[in-house]
Design an enzyme around this catalytic site. Structure first.
Site, PDB file in Angstrom:
ATOM      1  N   ALA A  87       0.921  -1.251   0.055  1.00  0.00           N
ATOM      2  CA  ALA A  87      -0.032  -0.120   0.082  1.00  0.00           C
ATOM      3  C   ALA A  87       0.834   1.382  -0.039  1.00  0.00           C
ATOM      4  O   ALA A  87       1.901   1.189   0.642  1.00  0.00           O
ATOM      5  CB  ALA A  87      -0.964   0.018   1.327  1.00  0.00           C
ATOM      6  N   LYS A  88       0.389   2.274  -0.817  1.00  0.00           N
ATOM      7  CA  LYS A  88       1.231   3.399  -1.148  1.00  0.00           C
ATOM      8  C   LYS A  88       1.567   4.306   0.248  1.00  0.00           C
ATOM      9  O   LYS A  88       2.737   4.602   0.628  1.00  0.00           O
ATOM     10  CB  LYS A  88       0.337   4.383  -1.971  1.00  0.00           C
ATOM     11  CG  LYS A  88       1.260   4.588  -3.205  1.00  0.00           C
ATOM     12  CD  LYS A  88       0.460   5.782  -4.181  1.00  0.00           C
ATOM     13  CE  LYS A  88      -0.139   4.989  -5.489  1.00  0.00           C
ATOM     14  NZ  LYS A  88      -0.823   6.064  -6.119  1.00  0.00           N
ATOM     15  N   CYS A  89       0.590   4.179   1.192  1.00  0.00           N
ATOM     16  CA  CYS A  89       0.879   5.148   2.245  1.00  0.00           C
ATOM     17  C   CYS A  89       1.432   4.595   3.470  1.00  0.00           C
ATOM     18  O   CYS A  89       1.655   5.297   4.609  1.00  0.00           O
ATOM     19  CB  CYS A  89      -0.427   6.025   2.452  1.00  0.00           C
ATOM     20  SG  CYS A  89      -2.071   4.743   2.850  1.00  0.00           S
ATOM     21  N   LEU A  90       1.795   3.280   3.402  1.00  0.00           N
ATOM     22  CA  LEU A  90       2.312   2.461   4.526  1.00  0.00           C
ATOM     23  C   LEU A  90       3.691   2.256   4.404  1.00  0.00           C
ATOM     24  O   LEU A  90       4.510   1.723   5.208  1.00  0.00           O
ATOM     25  CB  LEU A  90       1.385   1.302   4.771  1.00  0.00           C
ATOM     26  CG  LEU A  90      -0.084   1.414   4.680  1.00  0.00           C
ATOM     27  CD1 LEU A  90      -0.680  -0.001   5.086  1.00  0.00           C
ATOM     28  CD2 LEU A  90      -0.305   2.381   6.014  1.00  0.00           C
ATOM     29  N   ASN A 146       4.196   5.755  10.945  1.00  0.00           N
ATOM     30  CA  ASN A 146       5.044   6.360   9.727  1.00  0.00           C
ATOM     31  C   ASN A 146       5.742   7.691  10.052  1.00  0.00           C
ATOM     32  O   ASN A 146       6.733   7.912   9.613  1.00  0.00           O
ATOM     33  CB  ASN A 146       4.390   6.548   8.335  1.00  0.00           C
ATOM     34  CG  ASN A 146       4.950   5.339   7.372  1.00  0.00           C
ATOM     35  OD1 ASN A 146       5.740   4.564   7.708  1.00  0.00           O
ATOM     36  ND2 ASN A 146       4.209   5.434   6.225  1.00  0.00           N
TER      37      ASN A 146
END
Lengths: 136, 123, 137
Positions: B120-123, C31
């Site tokens: 996944a892009k945002c992880l 993150n």
């Protein structure tokens, strides 16, 4: 003055959730507070679709948010993964030449929301700079 | 009569040719079915990426496949680094080492070569 | 007291995307270096059951996914004891909540790999009161 970050998780029309979020934002700004950003997650991403088609006596949330952004210059961010999974696409992807993402919205990673909150966490002592996260 | 607009269709299906077989790809160019994987699949992807695979690459490729089987998740870079550090120590489990092996992004490329979905892009 | 984001996961896996959405929001938050604590409440406790076989419906195994939380530096994981007790009373038709709570936790095979703290109502209130932010899914 209070700073707010707004987290919208429901699609328009199905629920009044996004309408409440927008009304909250407008009321907060009128009362002299600041909205740092509005973030759309889960079904909330549907708020950004230019395909929303409602009668003039109904509420078009995509249009309402776009007008809100124009008037108040508040970033409208949405989770790019949540959006892709629900068929909301930005046009810069070559496999998807058409876009239904309204220009007022910016596709970003999840962390965009949290980096604002994190910055906040570091300045916890300074109450005036604290951002309150509100989930709708 | 007006020429009618064609109906919307699903995106065109791409395939990876491996030893005479055509394996389905997803829209990001990753293997569509995890079970289709073999070492030849990794070699075919490596060729696309201009990578000459050595033992160190293979170690990472096998590791991300194991990771996927354990956690049902295609590893993003942070998790990959931390998990490799736990298993192989800090020499291998660090992002610089992995970037040297896979310059275009270790998580992105290693998962592709390993036949996993794109993380996944945002992880 | 360090600042933290509390993610509350209240849905069973598979029926909806909520369990995954909670999980991914948590990973996204780590993150940027934000401290994240994760609480299972309500039907969310079903995510911890070891006997999950979602391959038949072509879904990923939530229990397996949760095992990766520590790899994203999420080490503080909590389970609401009342949510567990109520559900096991309902399923078993018996009312010795504590026994069923224990039985439930015996069924959580991931508990050796995923250290979850069982919290009562009072501890839960403290956990929420001390959080800088809360997101509930």
């Amino acid at each position: 003055m209070q700073r707010f970050a707004i987290f919208v998780t429901k699609s328009p029309y199905d629920s009044r959730n996004a309408e409440s979020a927008l009304r909250f934002c407008e009321a907060a700004i009128t009362a002299g507070h600041r909205i740092e950003q509005v973030f759309f997650y889960q079904s909330g991403v549907h708020n950004s679709s230019t395909f929303l088609d409602l009668n003039t006596d109904e509420i078009n949330m995509c249009k309402r948010w776009s007008e809100f952004k124009l008037a108040n210059d508040v970033p409208l961010n949405l989770c790019v993964t949540a959006a892709a999974r629900r068929g909301i696409v930005a046009e810069d992807q070559k496999s998807k030449p058409d876009s239904n993402l309204a220009a007022a919205f910016t596709p970003v990673g999840m962390s965009e929301y949290f980096s604002a909150l994190n910055e906040n966490a570091k300045n916890e002592k300074d109450a005036a700079s604290t951002i309150k996260s509100i989930q709708f | 009569m007006e020429a009618s607009k064609p109906h919307n269709t699903l995106p065109k299906q791409d395939f990876l040719k491996v030893k005479g077989r055509e394996l389905e790809l997803d829209r990001h160019g990753y293997l569509a079915n995890y079970e289709d994987w073999s070492e030849n699949v990794a070699l075919a992807f490596a060729e696309q990426e201009d990578l000459a695979l050595n033992d160190k690459h293979w170690e990472v490729i096998r590791f991300v496949r194991e990771f996927y089987e354990t956690y049902d998740t295609s590893p993003a870079i942070r998790a990959l680094v931390k998990a490799m550090k736990e298993q192989f120590g800090p020499e291998v489990g660090n992002s610089r080492y992995l970037h040297r092996l896979f310059p275009d992004g270790p998580a992105k490329i290693a998962t592709k070569l390993a036949g996993l979905p794109k993380p996944a892009k945002c992880l | 007291m360090s600042a933290y984001l509390l993610i509350i996961s209240t849905h069973a896996p598979y029926h909806s995307s909520f369990a995954m959405d909670a999980y991914e929001a948590a990973l996204g938050a780590t993150n940027v270096g934000l401290e994240v604590r994760f609480l299972f409440q309500g039907n969310g406790v079903f995510q911890l059951l070891s006997a999950q076989t979602p391959a038949g419906i072509q879904h990923k195994n939530m229990a397996k996914k949760l095992k990766a939380l520590p790899l994203f530096d999420i080490e503080d994981i909590y389970v609401c004891s009342k949510s567990v007790a109520l559900r096991f009373e309902a399923i078993s038709g018996q009312n010795h909540a504590q026994n069923y709570t224990n039985e439930f936790f015996e069924k959580i095979s991931i508990s050796d790999e995923l250290e979850a703290q069982i919290v009562n109502e009072q501890e839960l209130n403290i956990l929420m009161a001390n959080a800088s932010h809360i997101l509930r899914f």
